[in-house]
Design a protein around this motif. Structure first.
Motif, PDB file in Angstrom:
ATOM      1  N   ALA A  44      73.624 -24.132 -58.676  1.00 28.57           N
ATOM      2  CA  ALA A  44      74.987 -24.371 -59.176  1.00 28.57           C
ATOM      3  C   ALA A  44      75.162 -25.839 -59.542  1.00 28.57           C
ATOM      4  N   ARG A  45      75.973 -26.058 -60.564  1.00 23.06           N
ATOM      5  CA  ARG A  45      76.286 -27.420 -61.003  1.00 23.06           C
ATOM      6  C   ARG A  45      77.735 -27.470 -61.444  1.00 23.06           C
ATOM      7  N   LEU A  46      78.302 -28.651 -61.500  1.00 16.52           N
ATOM      8  CA  LEU A  46      79.692 -28.801 -61.917  1.00 16.52           C
ATOM      9  C   LEU A  46      79.846 -28.781 -63.431  1.00 16.52           C
ATOM     10  N   ALA A  47      78.856 -29.252 -64.128  1.00 11.76           N
ATOM     11  CA  ALA A  47      78.882 -29.297 -65.587  1.00 11.76           C
ATOM     12  C   ALA A  47      77.454 -29.111 -66.082  1.00 11.76           C
ATOM     13  N   THR A 147      79.223 -35.045 -54.777  1.00 14.37           N
ATOM     14  CA  THR A 147      78.964 -34.031 -55.797  1.00 14.37           C
ATOM     15  C   THR A 147      78.395 -32.769 -55.168  1.00 14.37           C
ATOM     16  N   HIS A 149      79.108 -31.696 -52.150  1.00 13.18           N
ATOM     17  CA  HIS A 149      80.307 -31.101 -51.552  1.00 13.18           C
ATOM     18  C   HIS A 149      81.123 -30.391 -52.633  1.00 13.18           C
ATOM     19  N   ASP A 150      81.324 -31.069 -53.747  1.00 17.01           N
ATOM     20  CA  ASP A 150      82.166 -30.514 -54.808  1.00 17.01           C
ATOM     21  C   ASP A 150      81.550 -29.270 -55.448  1.00 17.01           C
ATOM     22  N   ILE A 151      80.240 -29.264 -55.621  1.00 17.95           N
ATOM     23  CA  ILE A 151      79.575 -28.071 -56.164  1.00 17.95           C
ATOM     24  C   ILE A 151      79.819 -26.885 -55.230  1.00 17.95           C
ATOM     25  N   ARG A 153      82.186 -26.460 -52.971  1.00 20.66           N
ATOM     26  CA  ARG A 153      83.608 -26.083 -52.988  1.00 20.66           C
ATOM     27  C   ARG A 153      83.936 -25.316 -54.261  1.00 20.66           C
ATOM     28  N   ASN A 154      83.399 -25.773 -55.382  1.00 19.12           N
ATOM     29  CA  ASN A 154      83.616 -25.095 -56.659  1.00 19.12           C
ATOM     30  C   ASN A 154      83.063 -23.667 -56.648  1.00 19.12           C
ATOM     31  N   GLN A 155      82.033 -23.454 -55.839  1.00 21.29           N
ATOM     32  CA  GLN A 155      81.417 -22.130 -55.738  1.00 21.29           C
ATOM     33  C   GLN A 155      82.088 -21.262 -54.671  1.00 21.29           C
ATOM     34  N   GLY A 156      83.177 -21.737 -54.103  1.00 17.80           N
ATOM     35  CA  GLY A 156      83.933 -20.945 -53.150  1.00 17.80           C
ATOM     36  C   GLY A 156      83.565 -21.156 -51.694  1.00 17.80           C
TER      37      GLY A 156
END
Length: 169
Positions: A44-47, A147, A149-151, A153-156
């Motif tokens: 998974a990645r943010l962008a 980042t 952490h954010d990935i 969190r973005n993945q649920g």
């Protein structure tokens, strides 16, 4: 009394790496509970132009061990970026921590005034050791921890600020 380069680096890096290990635990629990393939989180990645989760963890490892290598006479180990599983990412984190635990405060004496040349893409800089640590290495380290952490969190994955900050004491 001034804060030592050791105190500003090694314990901070170890703490951040332990936070990553805890984030991986939460990610694996989330994947198991939601029946999500671990590869989905691993990649998974943010962008589209950002590194995936695995790459973020590799950069945290590299930033911490290479910062110590640049600031001291202690050679940093080299780890190829070949991790393909959460277990292998955990192993990399553990190896990085094990290396950092070998560094002594005396290894970083006078590293604040050492010249540290850095090439970052097309940009080239020469920092003093303290500027390198405070203006480049630590911000880069925390960018990749955040980042990761954010990935997740973005993945649920149920991670929040206290997971990022980690335990105190």
């Amino acid at each position: 009394m001034p804060v030592s380069m050791f105190k500003l680096s090694v314990p901070v890096f170890i703490r951040g790496l332990n936070v990553l290990a805890t984030l991986l635990d939460k990610a694996e629990s989330h994947a198991a509970a939601k029946k999500i393939p671990l590869d989905d989180l691993f990649n998974a990645r943010l962008a589209p132009d950002m590194l995936p989760l695995s790459g973020q963890i590799q950069r945290v490892s590299d930033t911490s061990k290479n910062a110590i290598g640049r600031l001291t006479e202690v050679p940093a180990p080299s780890f190829p970026d070949e991790e393909k599983t959460f277990s292998e990412l955990r192993e990399r984190i553990a190896k990085t921590i094990a290396f950092l635990e070998t560094v002594k405060p005396s290894d970083l004496e006078k590293s604040d005034t050492k010249d540290v040349p850095i090439a970052f893409g097309k940009l080239k800089f020469t920092f003093t050791g303290d500027d390198y640590l405070l203006k480049f290495a630590l911000p880069n380290f925390f960018f990749h921890v955040a980042t990761t952490h954010d990935i997740l969190r973005n993945q649920g994955v149920a991670v929040g600020k206290t997971d990022y900050l980690g335990p105190y004491g």
